[in-house]
Design an enzyme around this catalytic site. Sequence first.
Site, short mmCIF file in Angstrom:
data_model
loop_
_atom_site.label_atom_id
_atom_site.label_comp_id
_atom_site.label_asym_id
_atom_site.label_seq_id
_atom_site.Cartn_x
_atom_site.Cartn_y
_atom_site.Cartn_z
N TYR A 53 0.81 -1.22 0.00
CA TYR A 53 0.00 0.00 0.00
C TYR A 53 0.85 1.27 0.00
CZ TYR A 53 -4.18 -2.78 0.25
OH TYR A 53 -5.17 -3.68 -0.08
N GLN A 88 -14.83 2.39 -6.26
CA GLN A 88 -14.14 1.26 -5.63
C GLN A 88 -12.66 1.59 -5.48
OE1 GLN A 88 -15.74 -2.76 -7.37
NE2 GLN A 88 -15.89 -1.21 -8.98
N ASP A 91 -7.70 5.59 -4.75
CA ASP A 91 -6.92 6.78 -5.10
C ASP A 91 -7.80 8.02 -4.94
OD1 ASP A 91 -7.46 5.73 -8.46
OD2 ASP A 91 -8.33 7.55 -7.61
N HIS A 106 -14.53 1.24 -0.86
CA HIS A 106 -13.46 0.33 -0.41
C HIS A 106 -12.36 1.06 0.35
CE1 HIS A 106 -14.60 -2.67 -3.87
NE2 HIS A 106 -15.45 -2.69 -2.86
N CYS A 133 -0.10 6.40 16.37
CA CYS A 133 -1.43 6.98 16.13
C CYS A 133 -1.45 8.35 16.79
CB CYS A 133 -2.50 6.08 16.75
SG CYS A 133 -4.13 6.84 16.85
N SER A 174 -14.49 -4.38 -13.58
CA SER A 174 -14.76 -5.72 -14.11
C SER A 174 -16.02 -6.31 -13.50
CB SER A 174 -13.57 -6.65 -13.79
OG SER A 174 -13.43 -6.74 -12.37
N ASN A 198 -16.72 0.84 -20.52
CA ASN A 198 -15.61 -0.02 -20.10
C ASN A 198 -14.75 -0.40 -21.30
OD1 ASN A 198 -14.78 -1.19 -17.48
ND2 ASN A 198 -14.87 -3.14 -18.60
N LEU A 199 -13.50 -0.79 -21.00
CA LEU A 199 -12.65 -1.21 -22.13
C LEU A 199 -13.17 -2.51 -22.72
CD1 LEU A 199 -10.08 -0.12 -23.47
CD2 LEU A 199 -8.74 -1.63 -22.01
#
Length: 227
Positions: A53, A88, A91, A106, A133, A174, A198-199
């Site tokens: 990540y 979803q 970024d 997400h 933290c 997808s 979509n592609l």
Amino acid sequence: MARIVVLTGAGISAESGIRTFRAVDGLWEDHRIEDVATPEGYAADPALVHAFYDERRRAVAAAEPNAAHLALAGLEARRPGDVLIVTQNIDDLHERAGSTRVSHIHGELGSALCEACGERMPWHGDLAGGPRCPSCGARALRPDVVWFGEAVYGLDDIFDAVALCEQFWVIGTSGAVTPAASLVAVAAEAGARTALLNLDAHDDLRLFDDVVLGPATVTVPEWVARF
Ligand code: BV8
Ligand code: ZN
């Protein structure tokens, strides 16, 4: 109430240089899903998951929104209050393009979650090395992303918005992951007009009134211009 709800996935950020998940050069090619996107994988090897990540957080910081992100932000600017993006993606390219109503189902790379006190906080550096933290001081920060088997964020509000919208567009995904992939059925059931941009075509296109195939930087600006 947003008249237009847009569900986006990794494909909308692909032309910004952000790798998708299931393409041949996809993220999962280098890693097994179970090792990097599950709580069990994190518990087993936190350093591997932080590296995965942290590297993606840096890649996103170096990327720019593309014409598809910008077209959606332009639509919202022209129709204030009418557009909700459910993404979803973890970024922040929608926000950096200017979109203001974005729901990250997400989670987000730009957020950290403390496993000790439960606080979620903006986070833009690496998480490897166990920073403390800011709230409780524990070295218990994890990426604030939803892993497989974890509850997604904001689902009730998202279902409400999808049930009330007039247009439901699915861009660059997808449709492999639930519950995000089930939203188009909710929209169709509620009488919204549905579109897939979509592609590649999905296996099951029955729930889409319109299907526009091609790269998002070409198809999304053209599609948005009609509204
Ligand atoms: C939940 C984390 C319950 C952050 C992600 C069996 C066993 C165990 C679980 C399950 C199971 N069956 C179903 C499940 C549920 C599971 C699931 O769906 N599994 C799948 C794999 C079968 N779902 C969950 O576990 C969810 N949680 O159900 O919890 C619960 C309820 C209450 C209380 C407790 C628990 C959680 C799902 C979230 C998982 N986390 N990401 C991160 O690392 O990013 S999912 C991951 O896949 C990403 O978030 C990504 O967004 C998502 C979907 O992928 P896509 O975005 O679609 O990307 P992909 O590469 O697949 O496709 C790209 C598309 O773009 C392609 O179609 C391509 O053609 C297109 N494209 C490419 N380039 C372009 C383009 N289009 C246009 N232009 C281009 N240039
Ligand atoms: Zn804490």
